[in-house]
Design a protein around this motif. Structure first.
Motif, short mmCIF file in Angstrom:
data_model
loop_
_atom_site.label_atom_id
_atom_site.label_comp_id
_atom_site.label_asym_id
_atom_site.label_seq_id
_atom_site.Cartn_x
_atom_site.Cartn_y
_atom_site.Cartn_z
N ILE A 609 0.80 -1.11 -0.06
CA ILE A 609 -0.09 0.17 -0.03
C ILE A 609 0.99 1.01 0.06
CG2 ILE A 609 -2.02 -1.21 1.30
CD1 ILE A 609 -1.04 0.39 3.87
N ASN A 610 0.30 2.36 -0.54
CA ASN A 610 0.78 3.71 -0.28
C ASN A 610 -0.07 4.30 0.76
OD1 ASN A 610 2.76 4.06 -2.54
ND2 ASN A 610 0.96 3.92 -3.76
N SER A 611 0.53 4.45 2.04
CA SER A 611 -0.29 4.63 3.15
C SER A 611 -0.41 6.06 3.11
CB SER A 611 0.42 4.29 4.63
OG SER A 611 1.62 5.06 4.70
N GLN A 612 0.46 6.75 2.39
CA GLN A 612 0.25 8.34 2.35
C GLN A 612 0.59 8.72 0.95
OE1 GLN A 612 -0.88 10.62 4.04
NE2 GLN A 612 -0.24 10.51 6.11
N ASP A 613 -0.41 9.69 0.65
CA ASP A 613 0.03 10.50 -0.80
C ASP A 613 1.27 10.98 -0.78
OD1 ASP A 613 0.17 12.44 -2.93
OD2 ASP A 613 -2.20 12.25 -3.01
N GLY A 614 1.74 11.70 -0.06
CA GLY A 614 3.17 12.08 0.25
C GLY A 614 3.47 13.44 -0.32
N ARG A 615 2.69 14.03 -1.10
CA ARG A 615 3.01 15.09 -1.63
C ARG A 615 2.62 16.38 -0.95
NH1 ARG A 615 -0.79 14.83 -6.92
NH2 ARG A 615 -2.02 13.66 -5.55
N SER A 616 3.35 17.54 -0.85
CA SER A 616 3.29 18.74 -0.15
C SER A 616 4.21 20.12 -1.07
CB SER A 616 3.73 18.66 1.25
OG SER A 616 5.14 18.32 1.33
N ALA A 617 3.53 21.03 -0.52
CA ALA A 617 4.14 22.27 -1.22
C ALA A 617 3.86 23.58 -0.22
CB ALA A 617 3.63 22.57 -2.59
N ARG A 618 4.92 24.43 -0.31
CA ARG A 618 4.70 25.66 0.42
C ARG A 618 5.28 26.70 -0.39
NH1 ARG A 618 7.78 28.00 6.05
NH2 ARG A 618 6.44 29.80 6.14
N THR A 619 4.73 27.93 -0.35
CA THR A 619 5.11 29.16 -1.19
C THR A 619 5.05 30.32 -0.26
OG1 THR A 619 4.27 28.13 -3.49
CG2 THR A 619 4.96 30.69 -3.11
N GLU A 620 6.32 31.01 -0.22
CA GLU A 620 6.30 32.14 0.76
C GLU A 620 6.88 33.38 -0.04
OE1 GLU A 620 8.35 33.45 5.08
OE2 GLU A 620 9.07 31.64 3.88
N LEU A 621 6.18 34.35 -0.25
CA LEU A 621 6.48 35.55 -0.79
C LEU A 621 6.40 36.83 0.06
CD1 LEU A 621 3.81 35.42 -3.93
CD2 LEU A 621 6.28 34.54 -3.81
N GLY A 622 7.53 37.51 0.04
CA GLY A 622 7.82 38.74 0.56
C GLY A 622 8.43 39.64 -0.05
N GLY A 623 8.00 40.95 0.04
CA GLY A 623 8.59 42.15 -0.51
C GLY A 623 8.00 43.43 -0.46
#
Length: 755
Positions: A609-623
C-alpha cells in the motif's frame, strides 16, 4: 503589405494638407475700431471660426481696426495688438483668448471634491471631470479609486465643471475659484433617463449589473495599459470562493482543470499559466499546490485559494510601471472592497444551500465508504463595511464558507492503429476505462481591511486575508483489458468484439485512489498613499504564505492507494453503437466472477500500500514596492507619468515522499481474504455515459477495494518499524507512591515497511 503602407502614407498626407489649407486661408475683413465685446464676435463671423473668450476679459478693452484681405491668424493678432488679450489655444476652427492681466501670478486656485452615486452610496472611480476656467481654458481629469479628484493652478474666477460617467447623465455645476485657496465641490450623478436622486427614509435602491458594466467601462477608458475590467455587480457574489469561475468568462482567458470543472490555472493570450501574474490590490498572492510539484512553481493555483469581498477583476494584457515585469502573458489583479469607496454603513448577509442530483438517488456514492448524510450543503457569506471618527477610519470585514459536492463520470479507451497477424483490424481498442470521481470541496475565507486617514493627504492601510480549502475526492476506475493486439478478438476490434485471452491473464482491474488535499494561506499587506499637489506616492510591504498537503491517512483515516491494483482474469464481450459512440455494454463471459472479491488475485502476489499520498508544497512571498504617479496638465491633455521600485523574495518548497510510505501486508489474511474483508460498499454508476457492465453472474456491481477499511487496518496494527506507544502516569509525591510507567500492549504487527 506594400499597398497597405502606401495607403496609410497617402491618408496622412491628405490630413496634413487639409489642416495646412485651413490655417493659411485668407479672408476679407472690414472691422472698425471698437470695444472688444462687439469686435470679437464680428471678427469670428467674418473669419468663419469660433472664438472663446471670458466676458470679463473683454470688458473695458478696445481693439484696433482691421480692413483688407489677409490671413485669419494675422488679422486676429492685428485686432488684439496693444491689448492684454492673447491667443491661449488654437485648435484650428476654435481659438481661445485670455487676458494676461487676469491670469497674473498669484491669481490661481484649486478645485477638489468627490463624485457620488447617491442611490447606492458608491463613490464613482474614474468619473471624467471637465473644467472650463474663467479664462476659457479647458482642463480635464479622472476621479481616483475613491471618487476623489483635484485640479490645481486654475485661474481665479467663475468656472464651469462638467462631470461624466457612462450610463449617467452629465452634470454641469458652476463654481467660483478663489485665488490661493481650494474650492470644494462634491457632485452627485443621476442615471440617464431617471430623475435626480432624492433621499427616501425606508427604501434602499442598489445598483445592478448595468452599474457594474458602467464602472468597468470607465476603468478601461482611464487605464494606462490595455485592460479588461469586470466589476462585482456584473459577476455577483463569489459563493463558492473560486474567483477563477468568473475569470474564465472574460475575453482572452483560457482555464485549466482536471476534468471536474474546477478552475485550477488560468492562461492569457494562449501562453502557459506560469507566464500570468495574479495579484490582489497589486500585491503578489502566494498559492502553493503540491499536485504537479516544482514544475508548476510559478503558476498560480485557484483551487487552493478562497477569496471574498472582491470588488473588481482587472486583466492587463500589457505591463505598466506598477506591476511585475515577469508576466509576459499579462496580469490579473483582484481589487478588494474598501470602506472609503462608499458612503455610509453596509452589511451584506447571504445564506444558500447546494445540492446534487446524485445525493438523492438510491445508490451509495461519495468519496468515503457508505451513504452520505444530508442532501443539502450549507453556504454563507457575511460582509460588514463602515467608517468611523468623522470618516477617518474605514473598516471592511468579511467571512465566507462554501461547500460543494460533484460527481464526474468519464470514459476513455486507448486505441492501437498497428495491425498484426493475430489482429488484422486497422483500429483496435486495447482497454476500456470507466472512471468515476466523487468529490467534496469546502472553502473558508476571511479578510479585514483597515484604512486610516492620518491627514487630508495621507492614508495608512492594513489588509489581511486568510483562506483555507479542503478537497476530499474518491477516484475509482474499472479497467477492462481486451488483449486485442496480443491474443486477438472475435468480431470488430473497435466496436463489437469478444476477447479470447487466457483466463489466467488480467481481464479487469479495480483502481482506487483517495485524495485528501488541504491548503491554507495568509497574506498581510501594510501600505500607505500620499497625495501631493501634482503627484501621488504609494507603497507597501507584503507577506504571503501558502501551504498545500495531501494527507488522506491523517484527515480521513484512508490510505492513498494500493501499489498493485487488484485484478481478476476472464473474458468479456464489449459492444457500442459506432466509432463515435461511448455507450459500451460489457458482459463477462468466462473466468472467476468479477463481483466476487476473492477473484481479484491475479496482479497481487503481495499486498503493498501507499499509506500516504506524500505530496506537499509551500510558497512564501515577501517584498515591498514604492510607486510614484505624476500628473502634468498640458494644454492639449492631462498626461500621467508613473514609475516605481519593487523588491521581492520568493521561497518554494516541494516534497513527494510517497515511496517512503509504502508498506507490505504481513498479517494472517491471504490475498483473497484481504480483498474480501476490505471491499467497498460504494457503487460505481455510469448511467450518464450510458455505459453498463455485468459480471458472469449478472451482477452490475463489480469489486472495488475500500481504502478507508485498509487505512483503519493500518492504523490499528502498526508496522514493525513503528515505535510502540508509551503511556506514563505520574502520581503526586503526597500520596507516597513512587512514579511508575507501563508499556501498553502492542497490537499484532500486520505491516512492514517496504525496502
Amino acid at each position: 503589405m506594400i499597398a497597405y503602407k502606401t495607403l496609410l502614407h497617402c491618408g496622412a498626407a491628405a490630413v496634413v494638407c487639409v489642416a495646412a489649407q485651413a490655417h493659411a486661408q485668407a479672408r476679407r475683413f472690414d472691422i472698425p475700431a471698437q470695444p472688444a465685446v462687439t469686435a470679437i464676435p464680428e471678427f469670428a463671423d467674418q473669419a468663419q471660426v469660433q472664438i472663446i473668450a471670458p466676458a470679463r476679459d473683454l470688458a473695458g478693452v478696445n481693439t484696433r481696426a482691421v480692413t483688407g484681405e489677409m490671413d485669419v491668424r494675422a488679422a486676429l493678432r492685428r485686432l488684439i495688438s496693444g491689448t492684454p488679450l492673447r491667443i491661449a489655444r488654437d485648435e484650428g476652427a476654435i481659438i481661445t483668448l485670455r487676458s494676461t492681466t487676469r491670469a497674473s501670478a498669484g491669481k490661481t486656485g484649486a478645485l477638489s471634491g468627490r463624485v457620488l452615486d447617491p442611490l447606492t452610496g458608491q463613490y464613482m472611480a474614474n468619473a471624467t471631470i471637465r473644467v472650463v476656467t474663467a479664462d476659457g481654458e479647458h482642463r480635464a481629469d479622472a476621479a481616483g479609486e475613491r471618487g476623489e479628484y483635484r485640479l490645481i493652478d486654475l485661474p481665479a474666477g467663475e468656472a464651469q465643471v462638467t462631470v461624466s460617467f457612462t450610463g449617467f447623465a452629465d452634470r454641469t455645476v458652476p463654481v467660483t475659484i478663489h485665488s490661493g485657496t481650494t474650492a470644494q465641490l462634491d457632485v452627485e450623478l443621476a442615471r440617464s433617463g431617471e430623475p435626480a436622486a432624492t433621499q427616501v427614509s425606508e427604501v434602499i435602491v442598489t445598483g445592478g449589473f448595468r452599474d457594474g458594466d458602467a464602472r468597468a467601462i470607465m476603468s478601461q477608458r482611464n487605464a494606462m495599459d490595455i485592460k479588461n475590467s469586470l466589476s462585482s455587480e456584473s459577476f455577483g457574489s463569489i459563493s463558492e470562493g473560486n474567483v477563477g469561475e468568473f475569470i474564465k468568462w472574460m475575453p482572452g482567458v483560457d482555464t485549466e482543470g482536471e476534468g471536474d470543472d474546477t478552475v485550477r490555472y488560468v492562461r492569457l493570450r494562449g501562453l502557459p499559466p506560469e507566464y500570468t501574474s495574479i495579484t490582489v490590490n497589486g500585491v503578489s498572492l502566494a498559492a502553493a499546490d503540491g499536485n504537479a510539484g516544482s514544475s508548476t512553481s510559478r503558476a498560480f493555483s485557484f483551487e487552493q485559494v478562497s477569496l471574498s469581498s472582491i470588488d473588481a477583476i482587472e486583466i492587463s494584457k500589457t505591463v505598466s510601471a506598477d506591476v511585475d515585469a515577469n508576466a509576459p502573458a499579462g496580469t490579473i489583479n483582484l481589487r478588494t472592497k474598501r470602506a472609503f469607496d462608499r458612503k455610509g454603513r453596509r452589511i451584506v448577509a447571504q445564506v444558500s444551500a447546494v445540492t446534487h442530483s446524485d445525493l438523492w438517488n438510491h445508490k451509495i456514492t461519495g468519496p468515503a465508504d457508505g451513504r452520505r448524510d444530508g442532501k443539502a450543503l450549507p453556504n454563507g457569506q457575511l460582509e460588514y463595511s463602515d467608517v468611523f471618527f468623522n470618516r477617518r477610519l474605514g473598516v471592511v470585514a468579511s467571512i465566507s464558507q462554501s461547500k460543494t459536492y460533484s460527481e464526474m463520470e468519464q470514459a476513455y479507451y486507448p486505441r492501437s492503429y498497428e495491425p498484426n497477424a493475430v489482429s488484422p483490424d486497422p483500429l483496435a481498442v486495447t482497454t476500456i476505462n470507466a472512471h468515476m470521481r466523487a468529490q467534496e470541496t469546502s472553502r473558508f475565507a476571511s479578510s479585514l481591511t483597515l484604512d486610516f486617514k492620518a491627514t487630508d493627504n495621507l492614508i495608512l492601510s492594513l489588509a489581511t486575508i486568510y483562506n483555507t480549502a479542503y478537497l476530499w475526492s474518491g477516484q475509482r476506475t474499472e479497467v477492462f483489458t481486451t488483449g486485442a493486439r496480443t491474443y486477438g478478438v472475435i468480431g470488430d476490434a473497435a466496436t463489437d468484439f469478444t476477447t479470447r485471452r487466457p483466463d489466467t491473464s488480467i481481464g479487469v482491474t479495480a483502481q482506487s485512489n483517495m485524495i485528501s488535499k488541504r491548503g491554507d494561506g495568509l497574506t498581510i499587506v501594510p501600505s500607505f498613499e500620499y497625495q501631493g499637489r501634482r503627484f501621488v506616492l504609494d507603497g507597501n510591504i507584503s507577506y504571503s504564505d501558502s501551504n498545500s498537503r495531501y494527507d488522506p491517512l491523517g484527515d480521513e483515516s484512508s490510505i492513498f492507494s494500493l501499489v498493485n491494483s487488484p485484478a481478476a482474469g476472464g473474458n468479456f464481450t464489449a459492444k457500442r453503437d459506432g466509432l463515435g459512440k461511448q455507450n459500451w455494454t460489457i458482459v463477462q463471459t468466462s473466468g472467476d466472477d468479477w463481483s466476487n472479491p476473492a477473484s481479484y488475485t491475479r496482479q497481487t502476489a503481495a499486498i503493498v500500500i501507499n499509506s500516504q499520498d506524500g505530496r506537499s508544497a509551500r510558497t512564501e512571498l515577501g517584498g515591498g514596492a514604492l510607486n510614484l504617479t505624476v500628473k502634468a496638465p498640458f494644454n492639449f491633455a492631462s498626461v500621467t507619468f508613473k514609475t516605481g521600485l519593487k523588491a521581492k523574495r520568493a521561497v518554494y518548497d516541494y516534497k513527494n515522499e510517497r515511496v517512503a510510505h509504502q508498506y507490505r501486508y504481513v498479517g494472517p489474511l491471504s490475498v483473497a481474504q484481504f480483498m474480501t474483508e476490505n471491499s467497498s460498499p460504494n457503487e460505481l454508476s455510469f448511467d450518464g455515459l450510458d455505459i453498463h457492465y455485468a459480471s458472469k453472474s449478472g451482477s452490475p456491481k463489480l469489486y472495488m477495494p475500500s481504502n478507508a477499511k485498509i487505512g483503519r487496518l493500518f492504523l490499528d496494527h502498526p508496522s514493525s518499524s513503528s515505535t510502540p506507544s508509551r503511556r506514563r502516569t505520574t502520581i503526586p509525591p503526597s500520596s507516597r507512591t513512587r512514579v511508575t510507567s507501563r508499556r501498553t500492549p502492542t497490537p499484532p504487527m500486520a505491516w512492514r515497511r517496504r525496502n
